[in-house]
Design a protein around this motif. Structure first.
Motif, PDB file in Angstrom:
ATOM      1  N   PRO A   1       0.808  -1.239   0.000  1.00 45.47           N
ATOM      2  CA  PRO A   1       0.000   0.000   0.000  1.00 45.47           C
ATOM      3  C   PRO A   1       0.835   1.280   0.000  1.00 45.47           C
ATOM      4  O   PRO A   1       0.429   2.285  -0.583  1.00 45.47           O
ATOM      5  CB  PRO A   1      -0.830  -0.126   1.287  1.00 45.47           C
ATOM      6  N   PHE A   2       2.001   1.271   0.654  1.00 45.18           N
ATOM      7  CA  PHE A   2       2.773   2.507   0.715  1.00 45.18           C
ATOM      8  C   PHE A   2       3.266   2.938  -0.661  1.00 45.18           C
ATOM      9  O   PHE A   2       3.518   4.120  -0.899  1.00 45.18           O
ATOM     10  CB  PHE A   2       3.942   2.366   1.694  1.00 45.18           C
TER      11      PHE A   2
ATOM     12  N   ALA B   1       2.730   6.529  -2.408  1.00 44.64           N
ATOM     13  CA  ALA B   1       3.794   7.325  -3.015  1.00 44.64           C
ATOM     14  C   ALA B   1       3.418   7.752  -4.426  1.00 44.64           C
ATOM     15  O   ALA B   1       3.688   8.881  -4.849  1.00 44.64           O
ATOM     16  CB  ALA B   1       5.094   6.527  -3.026  1.00 44.64           C
ATOM     17  N   ARG B   2       2.788   6.834  -5.172  1.00 48.35           N
ATOM     18  CA  ARG B   2       2.348   7.190  -6.527  1.00 48.35           C
ATOM     19  C   ARG B   2       1.305   8.297  -6.472  1.00 48.35           C
ATOM     20  O   ARG B   2       1.306   9.220  -7.298  1.00 48.35           O
ATOM     21  CB  ARG B   2       1.776   5.964  -7.235  1.00 48.35           C
ATOM     22  N   ALA B   3       0.373   8.189  -5.501  1.00 51.94           N
ATOM     23  CA  ALA B   3      -0.678   9.204  -5.385  1.00 51.94           C
ATOM     24  C   ALA B   3      -0.106  10.577  -5.049  1.00 51.94           C
ATOM     25  O   ALA B   3      -0.691  11.609  -5.415  1.00 51.94           O
ATOM     26  CB  ALA B   3      -1.682   8.771  -4.318  1.00 51.94           C
ATOM     27  N   LYS B   4       1.041  10.612  -4.395  1.00 44.50           N
ATOM     28  CA  LYS B   4       1.678  11.884  -4.059  1.00 44.50           C
ATOM     29  C   LYS B   4       2.533  12.429  -5.199  1.00 44.50           C
ATOM     30  O   LYS B   4       3.162  13.475  -5.055  1.00 44.50           O
ATOM     31  CB  LYS B   4       2.546  11.710  -2.813  1.00 44.50           C
ATOM     32  N   GLY B   5       2.585  11.671  -6.315  1.00 45.12           N
ATOM     33  CA  GLY B   5       3.300  12.159  -7.492  1.00 45.12           C
ATOM     34  C   GLY B   5       4.724  11.680  -7.633  1.00 45.12           C
ATOM     35  O   GLY B   5       5.462  12.186  -8.495  1.00 45.12           O
ATOM     36  N   ALA B   6       5.155  10.716  -6.838  1.00 43.76           N
ATOM     37  CA  ALA B   6       6.518  10.194  -6.956  1.00 43.76           C
ATOM     38  C   ALA B   6       6.673   9.418  -8.256  1.00 43.76           C
ATOM     39  O   ALA B   6       5.769   8.683  -8.672  1.00 43.76           O
ATOM     40  CB  ALA B   6       6.845   9.291  -5.766  1.00 43.76           C
ATOM     41  N   SER B   7       7.809   9.564  -8.899  1.00 45.34           N
ATOM     42  CA  SER B   7       8.064   8.872 -10.163  1.00 45.34           C
ATOM     43  C   SER B   7       8.357   7.398  -9.914  1.00 45.34           C
ATOM     44  O   SER B   7       8.695   6.990  -8.795  1.00 45.34           O
ATOM     45  CB  SER B   7       9.251   9.514 -10.880  1.00 45.34           C
TER      46      SER B   7
END
Length: 332
Positions: A209-210, A214-220
């Motif tokens: 889930p983490f 991270a993807r939802a926060k825009g991390a590549s």
């Protein structure tokens, strides 16, 4: 942390004692003592046997004493670093191992570096790429690397790069050019196992889930895989790398024979052929010592990778690395 450290050190001492005891029983008591084995070999070749000389040799090596006395004397001497005298050469076993160690140490260290680089690169690219055929090809490399015999790889490398292309020397020791082909031969199966374990662990971590957070926060994808997933996924691969040190030492016997390199592998081979039991036992115990020290270092580095390991192990009342090693077994 002190309790964790103490338990790992005690386990390491127990493994060393067990390795010494098993090797003593197998090599000295089955089927007979090393002097008698050497005498039987000489008698088979037709050489004259002097009973008084045989008795003197047995007294020199302490083989005329009761078994428990032999074991205690050998154990206390081994604690001091004394593994006796070579029956074949008369050289102290410790000196023989020390003389052969630098070559094998250079080979094994370079092979381990190559294996880690190769395994990490294959696992990372296999889980990172979106190209289907490339991903499938990369995932198929680890099983192939494990299945191919080490001696066959060495012979193929010799045939191509030494005899046909003449890029590297075929045999002997020297500089980097003499070391590269043996190191690659020894590194391939080790790197394949590391790649297999790390790729499986990365796939599992990337489904956590983490990662979605991270993807939802825009991390590549690159940042997620390098900064988040790779560190957590490295624990099983780190464990298996420590376990595979034993494979490196065992593989050096084959590799040093194929490439005619002096080292512990060649020393073990010649000692077995000559029935030089003290040297064989010395190599076995020394290999166990290296294996134990490397795995102890791995266990002590776990808290640096993930501090939660020690806390989880303390709360559960079990060794802190049990979960990580269970995960390795599941992957392998």
């Amino acid at each position: 942390m002190t309790r964790y450290l103490g338990s790992r050190v005690l386990q390491a001492i127990g493994v060393l004692w067990a390795a010494f005891t098993v090797s003593f029983v197998v090599l000295y008591l089955l089927p007979s003592d090393p002097v008698s084995m050497a005498v039987d070999s000489a008698a088979t070749s037709g050489a004259a046997i002097d009973a008084d000389a045989v008795a003197a040799l047995q007294a020199r090596y302490g083989l005329d004493q009761p078994v428990l006395a032999q074991y205690w004397n050998a154990l206390t001497a081994a604690i001091r670093g004394d593994f006796g005298i070579s029956i074949a050469t008369g050289q102290p076993v410790t000196e023989a191992i020390t003389a052969a160690l630098p070559s094998t140490l250079a080979l094994a260290s370079f092979a381990l570096v190559l294996a880690v680089v190769f395994g990490t690169a294959v696992a990372f690219l296999a889980t990172y790429t979106r190209i289907g055929w490339l991903r499938n090809a990369l995932f198929s490399l680890p099983p192939l690397g494990v299945a191919v015999p080490t001696f066959w790889v060495g012979l193929i490398l010799l045939q191509i790069f030494s005899f046909r292309l003449r890029l590297f020397p075929a045999f002997g020791e020297g500089g980097f050019d003499h070391l590269l082909l043996p190191a690659i031969t020894l590194a391939l199966p080790i790197g394949a196992v590391i790649a297999q374990v790390l790729a499986t662990s990365l796939q599992s971590t990337l489904r956590q889930p983490f990662v979605e957070s991270a993807r939802a926060k825009g991390a590549s994808r690159w940042r997620i895989q390098t900064r988040h997933a790779l560190r957590l996924s490295s624990i099983p691969a780190f464990t298996i790398a420590g376990v595979l040190v034993g494979t490196l030492l065992a593989g050096s016997v084959v590799v040093e024979t194929v490439f005619s390199r002096a080292g512990l592998g060649r020393l073990t081979q010649t000692s077995v052929m000559a029935q030089d039991i003290p040297v064989v036992q010395g190599v076995v115990v020394f290999s166990s010592l290296v294996f134990v020290l490397v795995n102890l270092a791995v266990d002590l580095l776990y808290p640096l990778i993930d501090p939660r390991i020690v806390g989880a192990g303390r709360r559960a009342g079990a060794p802190a690395t049990v979960a990580a090693k269970d995960e390795v077994k599941a992957h392998v």
